[in-house]
Each structure stands twice: as structure tokens, then as C-alpha cells.
Design an enzyme around this catalytic site. Structure first.
Site, PDB file in Angstrom:
ATOM      1  N   ARG A   5     -17.448  22.727  19.394  1.00 39.65           N
ATOM      2  CA  ARG A   5     -17.123  24.088  19.842  1.00 39.65           C
ATOM      3  C   ARG A   5     -16.115  24.047  20.967  1.00 39.65           C
ATOM      4  NH1 ARG A   5     -21.425  27.860  17.955  1.00 39.65           N
ATOM      5  NH2 ARG A   5     -20.264  29.426  19.074  1.00 39.65           N
ATOM      6  N   GLU A  56     -17.699  27.641   2.126  1.00 34.59           N
ATOM      7  CA  GLU A  56     -19.125  27.492   2.430  1.00 34.59           C
ATOM      8  C   GLU A  56     -19.692  28.904   2.532  1.00 34.59           C
ATOM      9  OE1 GLU A  56     -20.457  24.796   5.515  1.00 34.59           O
ATOM     10  OE2 GLU A  56     -22.281  26.018   5.782  1.00 34.59           O
ATOM     11  N   THR A  61     -25.499  30.999  17.812  1.00 34.75           N
ATOM     12  CA  THR A  61     -25.033  30.081  16.773  1.00 34.75           C
ATOM     13  C   THR A  61     -23.961  30.838  16.000  1.00 34.75           C
ATOM     14  OG1 THR A  61     -25.688  28.788  14.827  1.00 34.75           O
ATOM     15  CG2 THR A  61     -26.913  30.814  15.217  1.00 34.75           C
ATOM     16  N   THR A  62     -23.339  30.193  15.009  1.00 32.46           N
ATOM     17  CA  THR A  62     -22.294  30.882  14.256  1.00 32.46           C
ATOM     18  C   THR A  62     -22.916  32.092  13.553  1.00 32.46           C
ATOM     19  OG1 THR A  62     -21.427  28.685  13.862  1.00 32.46           O
ATOM     20  CG2 THR A  62     -20.384  30.477  12.662  1.00 32.46           C
ATOM     21  N   GLU A  81     -17.008  20.902  11.686  1.00 35.92           N
ATOM     22  CA  GLU A  81     -16.895  22.362  11.768  1.00 35.92           C
ATOM     23  C   GLU A  81     -16.080  22.683  13.011  1.00 35.92           C
ATOM     24  OE1 GLU A  81     -20.714  24.212  11.963  1.00 35.92           O
ATOM     25  OE2 GLU A  81     -21.317  23.451  10.020  1.00 35.92           O
ATOM     26  N   ARG A 109     -20.447  23.148  24.070  1.00 34.39           N
ATOM     27  CA  ARG A 109     -21.815  23.380  24.547  1.00 34.39           C
ATOM     28  C   ARG A 109     -22.816  22.349  24.035  1.00 34.39           C
ATOM     29  NH1 ARG A 109     -23.668  28.745  21.261  1.00 34.39           N
ATOM     30  NH2 ARG A 109     -21.882  29.611  22.328  1.00 34.39           N
ATOM     31  N   GLY A 121     -29.035  22.242   9.396  1.00 38.42           N
ATOM     32  CA  GLY A 121     -29.161  21.604  10.701  1.00 38.42           C
ATOM     33  C   GLY A 121     -30.465  21.909  11.401  1.00 38.42           C
ATOM     34  N   HIS A 161     -26.568  27.815   6.554  1.00 39.61           N
ATOM     35  CA  HIS A 161     -26.919  28.591   7.734  1.00 39.61           C
ATOM     36  C   HIS A 161     -28.302  29.209   7.569  1.00 39.61           C
ATOM     37  CE1 HIS A 161     -26.578  30.614  11.511  1.00 39.61           C
ATOM     38  NE2 HIS A 161     -25.485  29.888  11.716  1.00 39.61           N
ATOM     39  N   GLY A 162     -29.195  28.782   8.436  1.00 45.22           N
ATOM     40  CA  GLY A 162     -30.540  29.336   8.463  1.00 45.22           C
ATOM     41  C   GLY A 162     -31.473  28.790   7.395  1.00 45.22           C
ATOM     42  N   ARG A 167     -30.294  18.829  29.554  1.00 42.86           N
ATOM     43  CA  ARG A 167     -30.554  18.095  30.792  1.00 42.86           C
ATOM     44  C   ARG A 167     -29.323  17.334  31.276  1.00 42.86           C
ATOM     45  NH1 ARG A 167     -36.030  16.912  32.207  1.00 42.86           N
ATOM     46  NH2 ARG A 167     -37.070  18.897  31.989  1.00 42.86           N
ATOM     47  N   HIS A 194     -20.338  20.403  14.812  1.00 41.70           N
ATOM     48  CA  HIS A 194     -19.459  21.513  15.190  1.00 41.70           C
ATOM     49  C   HIS A 194     -18.967  21.258  16.614  1.00 41.70           C
ATOM     50  CE1 HIS A 194     -19.066  26.208  15.680  1.00 41.70           C
ATOM     51  NE2 HIS A 194     -17.959  25.563  15.967  1.00 41.70           N
ATOM     52  N   ASP A 215     -25.921  18.918  15.405  1.00 38.49           N
ATOM     53  CA  ASP A 215     -25.563  19.595  16.664  1.00 38.49           C
ATOM     54  C   ASP A 215     -26.741  19.713  17.625  1.00 38.49           C
ATOM     55  OD1 ASP A 215     -23.073  20.066  15.591  1.00 38.49           O
ATOM     56  OD2 ASP A 215     -23.327  22.224  15.338  1.00 38.49           O
ATOM     57  N   HIS A 216     -27.938  20.013  17.049  1.00 45.21           N
ATOM     58  CA  HIS A 216     -29.045  20.336  17.953  1.00 45.21           C
ATOM     59  C   HIS A 216     -29.678  19.111  18.607  1.00 45.21           C
ATOM     60  CE1 HIS A 216     -28.448  24.479  17.493  1.00 45.21           C
ATOM     61  NE2 HIS A 216     -28.551  24.414  16.181  1.00 45.21           N
ATOM     62  N   ASN A 219     -26.556  18.682   9.696  1.00 39.14           N
ATOM     63  CA  ASN A 219     -25.865  19.020  10.948  1.00 39.14           C
ATOM     64  C   ASN A 219     -26.707  18.536  12.133  1.00 39.14           C
ATOM     65  OD1 ASN A 219     -25.318  20.617  13.316  1.00 39.14           O
ATOM     66  ND2 ASN A 219     -24.034  21.918  12.061  1.00 39.14           N
TER      67      ASN A 219
HETATM   68  N1  PXP Z   1     -22.938  25.797   8.164  1.00 36.21           N
HETATM   69  C1  PXP Z   1     -22.201  26.275   9.184  1.00 36.21           C
HETATM   70  C2  PXP Z   1     -20.792  26.657   8.907  1.00 36.21           C
HETATM   71  C3  PXP Z   1     -22.734  26.393  10.484  1.00 36.21           C
HETATM   72  O1  PXP Z   1     -21.972  26.855  11.484  1.00 36.21           O
HETATM   73  C4  PXP Z   1     -24.063  25.980  10.700  1.00 36.21           C
HETATM   74  C5  PXP Z   1     -24.636  26.043  12.083  1.00 36.21           C
HETATM   75  O2  PXP Z   1     -23.962  25.186  12.920  1.00 36.21           O
HETATM   76  C6  PXP Z   1     -24.786  25.469   9.612  1.00 36.21           C
HETATM   77  C7  PXP Z   1     -24.224  25.412   8.343  1.00 36.21           C
HETATM   78  C8  PXP Z   1     -26.187  24.987   9.760  1.00 36.21           C
HETATM   79  O3  PXP Z   1     -27.016  26.062  10.086  1.00 36.21           O
HETATM   80  P1  PXP Z   1     -28.510  25.780  10.521  1.00 36.21           P
HETATM   81  O4  PXP Z   1     -28.458  24.990  11.785  1.00 36.21           O
HETATM   82  O5  PXP Z   1     -29.076  27.158  10.692  1.00 36.21           O
HETATM   83  O6  PXP Z   1     -29.143  25.011   9.394  1.00 36.21           O
END
Ligand code: PXP
Length: 239
Positions: free
Chosen positions: A45, A151, A100-101, A70, A49, A213, A191-192, A18, A43, A9-10, A7
Site C-alpha cells: 500500500r 479479479e 481494507t480494499t 496488489e 501500513r 487472505g 475478498h471476504g 507492535r 498488497h 498481508d495480515h 494473501n
Molecule cells: N483480492 C484483493 C484484490 C484484495 O485487495 C484482498 C484484500 O487484500 C483480497 C483479495 C483478500 O481478501 P481477504 O483478506 O478478505 O481474503
């Protein structure tokens, strides 16, 4: 052997901090693929964001493995998905105030609207995964509404500090994975997850793919994206 989707996103979070043009999550998507990732996850959103519409559009045309979108189960997002045609859609809950989610989609509450979204997307040929807590009822409901995949939310396990809580959270994940497998659902998990928590999944071969991610992007700022993805890829391979 499980796959690894990354992922990005970050990367967009850093750009949006910025309101700059860099770093570009599109470049990150290309780099994670070149480093061996099996898919790129973004994702989009509702509040835009981090990931922007332009990011998903360009990623759709450059990603060569698999683009996983996502998104919330809303008419706007369904329209975007039908137009963009990602390889997989993962339906997630969305709250504007969350960092976050924070939890899985609650199908006890949203079953009928989510079922409609699953039908619309899958009838157009886009497989749908539902992001749910490791709860047998949520797995059964995902199966009942014909989702291709689930998931499993691994956040409670990853965030738990006390050993007893961590053990219980992991045992919930194992039970959820076994049930989803029995019901022939495709199984993603995420996630995490980080370079240490991923090791707990050794032997849980029913999981098809991990979606990771934050820990990879964080490590990439120090060791580079290629090294960060390769290190995680090796850990996933060893499970
Ligand atoms: N899976 C889903 C459905 C998520 O929403 C996220 C966070 O965007 C992730 C996985 C990845 O989570 P992390 O960034 O904590 O690895």
C-alpha cells in the site's frame, strides 16, 4: 480445477501493530507454499501500513510458485513493479482511510490511467489483473483495455446477511464470471471469502483462482498455517 493464492498481508499487520520484526510475512509466504498454495499475494500500500518494500523484495526471490503484487495504479507502484517483476500485478483502488480494499477499481472513472498502467506492465511482460466489482460494464472495459485478467470482487456477497441480498450478489458474480469467460479473460475472485462462503462457488469452473487472505491468516493463529491452508485448499479443490 481452481487454484488458491494466499494473501499474507495480515501477518504483516500483526508485525506492524507492535513495529516488531515478527511475525515475518516472508516466512508466511514460504509456509503457505509448502502447504500447497498456488501463489503468494501481497498488497504494497501507498501508506505501507502492513507490507513493506523489503517484504516484497525478499518474497520475490524466495517464492517459487507465483508472486502476485496488489497495488494502486500510480507511477511509484508501476516503477516498483517494473523493478521487482512479480508474476502478476493486480490493480486495486486505494484509499488511506479504508480498513481494507472496499470496492473494485472503477474503470468508468479511471479507464485511461489504468489502461496506461496495463500497457506499460504488460509490454514489459508482467500480466495484469484488474480488481473490479461484478458489473458487466467493468468486465467489458477491462477487456477493452487489454487486461489479461480480472479479479471479481466477492466482498458484497460474503458480507451480505439477508438471503435476498446474498442471492442477488452471487448472481451478479455468476453473470460477471460468465461474461469474463466469454471474453477470454483470466478470472480470479476474492475478498471476504472464508471457509463457509467458498462453498457457494461449487460448479463455477470458469474461475481460475481464488485469492484469500484474512480468513486463512485468522485460522492460522489457531490451527497453524499449514492446517489453515490445507483446509482451504481442500475446499477449493472440491468446488
Ligand atoms: N483480492 C484483493 C484484490 C484484495 O485487495 C484482498 C484484500 O487484500 C483480497 C483479495 C483478500 O481478501 P481477504 O483478506 O478478505 O481474503
Amino acid at each position: 480445477m481452481a487454484g488458491l493464492s494466499v494473501n499474507v498481508d495480515h501477518i504483516a499487520t500483526l508485525r506492524e501493530a507492535r513495529k516488531a520484526r515478527y511475525p515475518d510475512p516472508v516466512s508466511a509466504g514460504i509456509l503457505v507454499e509448502l502447504a500447497g498454495a498456488d501463489g503468494v499475494v501481497v498488497h504494497l500500500r501507498e501508506d505501507r501500513r502492513h507490507i513493506q518494500d523489503r517484504d516484497v523484495r525478499i518474497l520475490r526471490s524466495v517464492v517459487q510458485t507465483k508472486l502476485i503484487l496488489e497495488m494502486a495504479s500510480t507511477p511509484e507502484m508501476v516503477g516498483i513493479a517494473l523493478d521487482l517483476r512479480p508474476d502478476v500485478v493486480t490493480l486495486v483502488p486505494e484509499k488511506r482511510e479504508e480498513l481494507t480494499t472496499e470496492g473494485g477499481l472503477d474503470l468508468m472513472v479511471h479507464q485511461s490511467s489504468v489502461a496506461e498502467t496495463v500497457d506499460t506492465l504488460q509490454n514489459s511482460g508482467i500480466p495484469v489483473s484488474i480488481f473490479i466489482d461484478p458489473d458487466p460494464e467493468q468486465i467489458k472495459l477491462s477487456h477493452r483495455i487489454n487486461a489479461s485478467m480480472v479479479e471479481i470482487h466477492t466482498g458484497t456477497f460474503c458480507d451480505a446477511n439477508a438471503a435476498v441480498k446474498k442471492e442477488q450478489a452471487f448472481s451478479n458474480i455468476v453473470d460477471a464470471v460468465k461474461l469474463a469467460h466469454k471474453l477470454n479473460l483470466g478470472i480470479h475472485a476474492g475478498h471476504g471469502l472464508c471457509y463457509s462462503t467458498i462453498k457457494a462457488f461449487k460448479g463455477l469452473h470458469e474461475i481460475d483462482e481464488f485469492s484469500i487472505g484474512h480468513s486463512i491468516v485468522a485460522r492460522a493463529t489457531l490451527v497453524g498455517m499449514e492446517n489453515a491452508v490445507k483446509e482451504m485448499r481442500a475446499l477449493v479443490k472440491a468446488l
